[in-house]
Design a protein around this motif. Structure first.
Motif, mmCIF file in Angstrom:
data_model
loop_
_atom_site.group_PDB
_atom_site.id
_atom_site.type_symbol
_atom_site.label_atom_id
_atom_site.label_comp_id
_atom_site.label_asym_id
_atom_site.label_seq_id
_atom_site.Cartn_x
_atom_site.Cartn_y
_atom_site.Cartn_z
ATOM 1 N N TYR A 1 0.806 -1.222 0.000
ATOM 2 C CA TYR A 1 0.000 0.000 0.000
ATOM 3 C C TYR A 1 0.837 1.269 0.000
ATOM 4 C CZ TYR A 1 1.079 -1.169 4.866
ATOM 5 O OH TYR A 1 1.734 -1.552 5.999
ATOM 6 N N CYS A 2 2.136 1.151 0.275
ATOM 7 C CA CYS A 2 2.925 2.346 0.611
ATOM 8 C C CYS A 2 3.737 2.887 -0.560
ATOM 9 C CB CYS A 2 3.850 2.040 1.780
ATOM 10 S SG CYS A 2 4.761 3.497 2.340
ATOM 11 N N GLN B 1 10.688 9.918 12.272
ATOM 12 C CA GLN B 1 10.108 8.855 11.454
ATOM 13 C C GLN B 1 10.889 8.711 10.157
ATOM 14 O OE1 GLN B 1 6.018 8.926 9.336
ATOM 15 N NE2 GLN B 1 5.639 7.714 11.181
ATOM 16 N N ARG C 1 2.905 0.519 13.848
ATOM 17 C CA ARG C 1 1.542 0.012 13.642
ATOM 18 C C ARG C 1 1.581 -1.471 13.297
ATOM 19 N NH1 ARG C 1 -1.659 4.447 9.919
ATOM 20 N NH2 ARG C 1 -1.758 6.144 11.441
ATOM 21 N N GLU D 1 -0.721 -2.598 11.597
ATOM 22 C CA GLU D 1 -1.357 -2.412 10.269
ATOM 23 C C GLU D 1 -2.639 -3.237 10.111
ATOM 24 O OE1 GLU D 1 -0.037 0.106 9.034
ATOM 25 O OE2 GLU D 1 2.132 0.042 9.267
ATOM 26 N N LEU E 1 -4.535 0.224 9.579
ATOM 27 C CA LEU E 1 -5.125 0.836 8.398
ATOM 28 C C LEU E 1 -6.564 0.364 8.306
ATOM 29 C CD1 LEU E 1 -2.117 0.313 6.021
ATOM 30 C CD2 LEU E 1 -3.181 2.516 6.525
ATOM 31 N N PRO F 1 -7.369 5.832 7.378
ATOM 32 C CA PRO F 1 -7.921 5.135 6.222
ATOM 33 C C PRO F 1 -6.822 4.807 5.211
ATOM 34 C CG PRO F 1 -8.343 7.496 6.050
ATOM 35 C CD PRO F 1 -7.679 7.271 7.386
ATOM 36 N N PHE F 2 -6.949 3.678 4.551
ATOM 37 C CA PHE F 2 -6.061 3.348 3.429
ATOM 38 C C PHE F 2 -6.368 4.296 2.272
ATOM 39 C CE2 PHE F 2 -6.407 1.141 -0.734
ATOM 40 C CZ PHE F 2 -5.063 1.123 -1.055
ATOM 41 N N ILE F 3 -5.312 4.814 1.640
ATOM 42 C CA ILE F 3 -5.473 5.692 0.479
ATOM 43 C C ILE F 3 -4.626 5.113 -0.657
ATOM 44 C CG2 ILE F 3 -5.165 8.046 -0.407
ATOM 45 C CD1 ILE F 3 -5.323 8.962 2.611
ATOM 46 N N ILE G 1 3.791 8.713 1.303
ATOM 47 C CA ILE G 1 3.291 7.395 1.691
ATOM 48 C C ILE G 1 2.015 7.093 0.906
ATOM 49 C CG2 ILE G 1 2.319 6.109 3.624
ATOM 50 C CD1 ILE G 1 4.024 7.757 5.499
ATOM 51 N N TYR G 2 1.161 8.127 0.807
ATOM 52 C CA TYR G 2 -0.087 8.045 0.030
ATOM 53 C C TYR G 2 -0.276 9.401 -0.643
ATOM 54 C CZ TYR G 2 -1.427 10.151 4.444
ATOM 55 O OH TYR G 2 -1.451 10.945 5.556
HETATM 56 N N1 5AD Z 1 -2.677 4.945 2.914
HETATM 57 C C1 5AD Z 1 -2.821 5.273 4.220
HETATM 58 N N2 5AD Z 1 -1.873 5.077 5.153
HETATM 59 C C2 5AD Z 1 -0.725 4.511 4.759
HETATM 60 N N3 5AD Z 1 0.377 4.167 5.460
HETATM 61 C C3 5AD Z 1 1.266 3.629 4.590
HETATM 62 N N4 5AD Z 1 0.763 3.619 3.347
HETATM 63 C C4 5AD Z 1 -0.487 4.147 3.423
HETATM 64 C C5 5AD Z 1 -1.520 4.387 2.477
HETATM 65 N N5 5AD Z 1 -1.388 4.078 1.180
HETATM 66 C C6 5AD Z 1 0.499 4.292 6.910
HETATM 67 C C7 5AD Z 1 0.886 2.962 7.549
HETATM 68 C C8 5AD Z 1 2.190 3.290 8.262
HETATM 69 C C9 5AD Z 1 2.102 4.784 8.440
HETATM 70 C C10 5AD Z 1 3.405 5.471 8.660
HETATM 71 O O1 5AD Z 1 1.489 5.209 7.255
HETATM 72 O O2 5AD Z 1 -0.096 2.567 8.482
HETATM 73 O O3 5AD Z 1 2.346 2.620 9.490
#
Ligand code: 5AD
Ligand code: FES
Length: 328
Positions: free
Chosen positions: A53-54, A91, A143, A145, A183, A213-215, A289-290
């Protein structure tokens, strides 16, 4: 709450307002109306891992990578303390350039300033965590996760769920204040697994929990997946407050990426912490990250002023203390 109760609340949207009000009340009764600010330094976006996801995953060749030198990190830390931050958060991606000796040196220097220090630099060995602690680190964010082992394994190639949990238990046993989180909205994630996440936070006896939220990020394998839902993430956060009443809970940046008022809504639904970025604008966009991350064109002074104004506008105040977890 037991698992069934959590699942029921997560699956029923008719009582959301009640849930958010309850979480706000429990936050007020247990941690008060002060908001703790943590000054965040994203000091390297180089990462050896492959989290699907990252955006910083090692196989994304489109990110311009950077490392901030020790002296520059210390400059940002000093600046953050001068601006009134009482916690510094370091971080980065999992970047082996900053080995144990380099990290310990940075930790010792920062601890000469009047601030608590949080690390968020990923999975390390027990001995490394111990060395960081001995050098003065107070807290660690990692996390989980997701606690759904199958999903965890799908999302994290060549990684071990057991190792992740072990890291968290190692950190606890070393006396860190431990932050974790999850997430919300990963592909194939269920409300049952989100309920398990909340129960895991309780089992871990976490000191801080960050929920976002996941993005979907364009340069990752999950680019075609749907984003997580802001309100579901907020519900997981509010339920975390109800089940762990006295911990610290940040209003996360990812929440504000999906909702322009996301951090304020979160602060009124159980959260009591905000983590503004304190690095200069040149690095911010690169720590992607997103997509759509907020504040990438702002400088540290602007973020400080912005968040202070927002916090005051809802009748809350900014804490002047270190913001440790006060266990009840
Ligand atoms: N969307 C949202 N959060 C994310 N993280 C990493 N990728 C994404 C994404 N695509 C979050 C993870 C990580 C934190 C630093 O960022 O939970 O632990
Ligand atoms: Fe950065 Fe609002 S916190 S501009």
């Amino acid at each position: 709450m037991n698992k069934q109760e959590i699942i029921e609340i997560l699956s029923d949207d008719t009582k959301n307002d009640w849930l958010f009000r309850q979480a706000d009340k429990v936050r007020h009764e247990n941690v008060g109306d002060e908001v703790h600010l943590r000054g965040l330094i994203e000091f390297s976006n180089i990462c050896k891992r492959q989290c699907k996801y990252c955006g910083l995953r090692s196989s994304n060749k489109e990110v311009e990578r950077y490392r901030i030198s020790k002296d520059e990190i210390l400059m940002y830390a000093q600046k953050a303390v001068n601006m009134g931050y009482r916690t510094i958060v370091l971080q980065s991606g999992e970047d082996d350039y900053y080995d144990t000796d380099k990290m310990c040196e940075i930790i010792r220097e920062i601890k000469k300033l009047d601030a608590a220090l949080t690390l968020s630099i990923g999975e390390k060995s027990y001995d490394e965590y111990k060395a960081f602690k001995v050098s003065g680190a107070d807290r660690y964010l990692l996390r989980i996760e997701t606690t759904d082992e199958k999903l965890y394994t799908q999302m994290h190639p060549n990684a071990s769920f057991e190792k992740r949990k072990q890291c968290l238990y190692d950190l606890k046993s070393l006396g860190y204040e431990v932050g974790s989180g999850c997430l919300v909205g990963l592909p194939n994630q269920t409300v049952e697994s989100l309920a398990n996440d909340i129960l895991f936070f309780k089992d871990l006896d976490a000191d801080m929990i960050g929920i976002g939220p996941f993005i979907a990020h364009e340069q990752t394998p999950l680019k075609d997946e749907n984003n997580g839902d802001f309100w579901l993430a907020l519900k997981v956060m509010a339920l975390t407050r109800l089940n762990l009443p006295d911990i610290n809970i940040p209003a996360t940046t990812a929440m504000e990426t999906l909702n322009p008022n996301g951090r304020i809504i979160a602060l009124q639904s159980g959260a009591n912490v905000v983590m503004p970025n304190v690095t200069s604008t040149e690095y911010r966009a690169k720590y992607e990250i997103y997509p759509g991350k907020i504040c990438i064109n702002e400088n540290p002074e602007q973020c400080r002023g912005c968040i202070e104004g927002k916090i005051r506008s809802i009748g809350r105040t900014i804490s002047k203390d270190y913001g440790f977890h006060n266990k009840k």
